[in-house]
Design a protein around this motif. Structure first.
Motif, PDB file in Angstrom:
ATOM      1  N   LEU A  72       0.808  -1.220   0.000  1.00  0.00           N
ATOM      2  CA  LEU A  72       0.000   0.000   0.000  1.00  0.00           C
ATOM      3  C   LEU A  72       0.839   1.266   0.000  1.00  0.00           C
ATOM      4  O   LEU A  72       0.301   2.363   0.002  1.00  0.00           O
ATOM      5  N   ARG A  73       2.142   1.113   0.003  1.00  0.00           N
ATOM      6  CA  ARG A  73       3.032   2.276  -0.064  1.00  0.00           C
ATOM      7  C   ARG A  73       3.249   2.641  -1.525  1.00  0.00           C
ATOM      8  O   ARG A  73       3.671   1.806  -2.320  1.00  0.00           O
ATOM      9  N   PRO A  74       2.967   3.865  -1.879  1.00  0.00           N
ATOM     10  CA  PRO A  74       3.191   4.241  -3.282  1.00  0.00           C
ATOM     11  C   PRO A  74       4.685   4.276  -3.583  1.00  0.00           C
ATOM     12  O   PRO A  74       5.494   4.589  -2.723  1.00  0.00           O
ATOM     13  N   ASP A  75       5.026   3.905  -4.824  1.00  0.00           N
ATOM     14  CA  ASP A  75       6.411   4.066  -5.260  1.00  0.00           C
ATOM     15  C   ASP A  75       6.629   5.560  -5.444  1.00  0.00           C
ATOM     16  O   ASP A  75       5.934   6.212  -6.215  1.00  0.00           O
ATOM     17  N   PRO A  84       3.563   6.538   8.432  1.00  0.00           N
ATOM     18  CA  PRO A  84       2.246   6.671   7.778  1.00  0.00           C
ATOM     19  C   PRO A  84       1.129   6.204   8.722  1.00  0.00           C
ATOM     20  O   PRO A  84       0.590   5.110   8.581  1.00  0.00           O
ATOM     21  N   TRP A  85       0.781   7.051   9.684  1.00  0.00           N
ATOM     22  CA  TRP A  85      -0.158   6.651  10.742  1.00  0.00           C
ATOM     23  C   TRP A  85      -1.500   6.180  10.196  1.00  0.00           C
ATOM     24  O   TRP A  85      -2.089   5.240  10.718  1.00  0.00           O
ATOM     25  N   ARG A  86      -2.010   6.832   9.171  1.00  0.00           N
ATOM     26  CA  ARG A  86      -3.312   6.435   8.620  1.00  0.00           C
ATOM     27  C   ARG A  86      -3.250   5.011   8.057  1.00  0.00           C
ATOM     28  O   ARG A  86      -4.143   4.210   8.284  1.00  0.00           O
ATOM     29  N   VAL A 128       0.812  -6.572  15.197  1.00  0.00           N
ATOM     30  CA  VAL A 128       1.593  -5.519  15.865  1.00  0.00           C
ATOM     31  C   VAL A 128       3.083  -5.708  15.597  1.00  0.00           C
ATOM     32  O   VAL A 128       3.792  -4.743  15.277  1.00  0.00           O
ATOM     33  N   LEU A 129       3.577  -6.938  15.714  1.00  0.00           N
ATOM     34  CA  LEU A 129       4.994  -7.197  15.440  1.00  0.00           C
ATOM     35  C   LEU A 129       5.341  -6.912  13.981  1.00  0.00           C
ATOM     36  O   LEU A 129       6.397  -6.356  13.680  1.00  0.00           O
ATOM     37  N   GLY A 130       4.455  -7.303  13.070  1.00  0.00           N
ATOM     38  CA  GLY A 130       4.693  -7.047  11.648  1.00  0.00           C
ATOM     39  C   GLY A 130       4.713  -5.563  11.328  1.00  0.00           C
ATOM     40  O   GLY A 130       5.586  -5.092  10.595  1.00  0.00           O
ATOM     41  N   LEU A 131       3.762  -4.823  11.880  1.00  0.00           N
ATOM     42  CA  LEU A 131       3.731  -3.373  11.660  1.00  0.00           C
ATOM     43  C   LEU A 131       4.993  -2.720  12.228  1.00  0.00           C
ATOM     44  O   LEU A 131       5.622  -1.890  11.572  1.00  0.00           O
ATOM     45  N   GLY A 132       5.369  -3.117  13.440  1.00  0.00           N
ATOM     46  CA  GLY A 132       6.572  -2.555  14.056  1.00  0.00           C
ATOM     47  C   GLY A 132       7.831  -2.899  13.272  1.00  0.00           C
ATOM     48  O   GLY A 132       8.701  -2.047  13.076  1.00  0.00           O
ATOM     49  N   THR A 133       7.923  -4.133  12.799  1.00  0.00           N
ATOM     50  CA  THR A 133       9.084  -4.558  12.018  1.00  0.00           C
ATOM     51  C   THR A 133       9.177  -3.772  10.720  1.00  0.00           C
ATOM     52  O   THR A 133      10.251  -3.300  10.339  1.00  0.00           O
ATOM     53  N   TYR A 134       8.048  -3.610  10.040  1.00  0.00           N
ATOM     54  CA  TYR A 134       8.052  -2.849   8.794  1.00  0.00           C
ATOM     55  C   TYR A 134       8.491  -1.408   9.041  1.00  0.00           C
ATOM     56  O   TYR A 134       9.335  -0.874   8.327  1.00  0.00           O
ATOM     57  N   LEU A 135       7.913  -0.771  10.054  1.00  0.00           N
ATOM     58  CA  LEU A 135       8.239   0.628  10.330  1.00  0.00           C
ATOM     59  C   LEU A 135       9.711   0.794  10.714  1.00  0.00           C
ATOM     60  O   LEU A 135      10.370   1.735  10.273  1.00  0.00           O
TER      61      LEU A 135
END
Length: 153
Positions: A72-75, A84-86, A128-135
């Protein structure tokens, strides 16, 4: 040796664009649905202990979060990165609905499956772990790719 593997993995990940990650995220999601549908007659109804099943849920939903965050991240060209909090909020809420919905789904399918609230909890932990790892990964890769002058200014 380990450094060479990480460089190879890093090059591979950077070679993929949003379109590739959309495909990977959709396939990962479909794989979770298939895994939820497979009959499992030997599984106990509710087992709150930390078993291999719970770790599998954490891994599946952690991967779900990582693939969808990237998909969902635009190139875009390299610009100063912010969280990207939203997107994080929407992906967490969607993943939460998917986790809870998957347990209800297992109640209604005609195969031998059962709903387990601890599976849903493991799914949320994975999210939560996946979101944190990505960020964390994203912030470090952007930081390491910035120009030295841009970092100083």
């Amino acid at each position: 040796m380990k450094r060479n593997r990480m460089n190879w993995l890093s090059r591979l990940l950077r070679s993929l664009d949003t379109r590739h990650y959309l495909i990977l995220a959709a396939l990962w999601t479909a794989g979770i649905i298939v895994a939820l549908t497979i009959p499992a007659p030997g599984l106990p109804k509710v087992d709150p202990s930390l078993t291999l099943d719970k770790f599998a849920h954490v891994i599946l939903f952690g991967g779900l979060a990582i693939f969808w965050m990237r998909a969902l991240r635009p190139d875009e060209p390299r610009v100063p990165w912010t969280i990207p909090w939203r997107r994080v909020r929407n992906l967490f809420l969607g993943g939460l609905l998917f986790a809870v919905g998957s347990e209800f789904y297992q109640l209604i399918i005609p195969f031998k499956r059962s709903a387990d609230p601890y599976d849903a909890l493991a799914d949320v932990v994975g999210l939560v772990l996946g979101l944190g790892t990505y960020l964390l990964y994203r912030s470090r890769t952007v930081e390491s790719n910035e120009e030295p002058a841009a970092r100083e200014g």
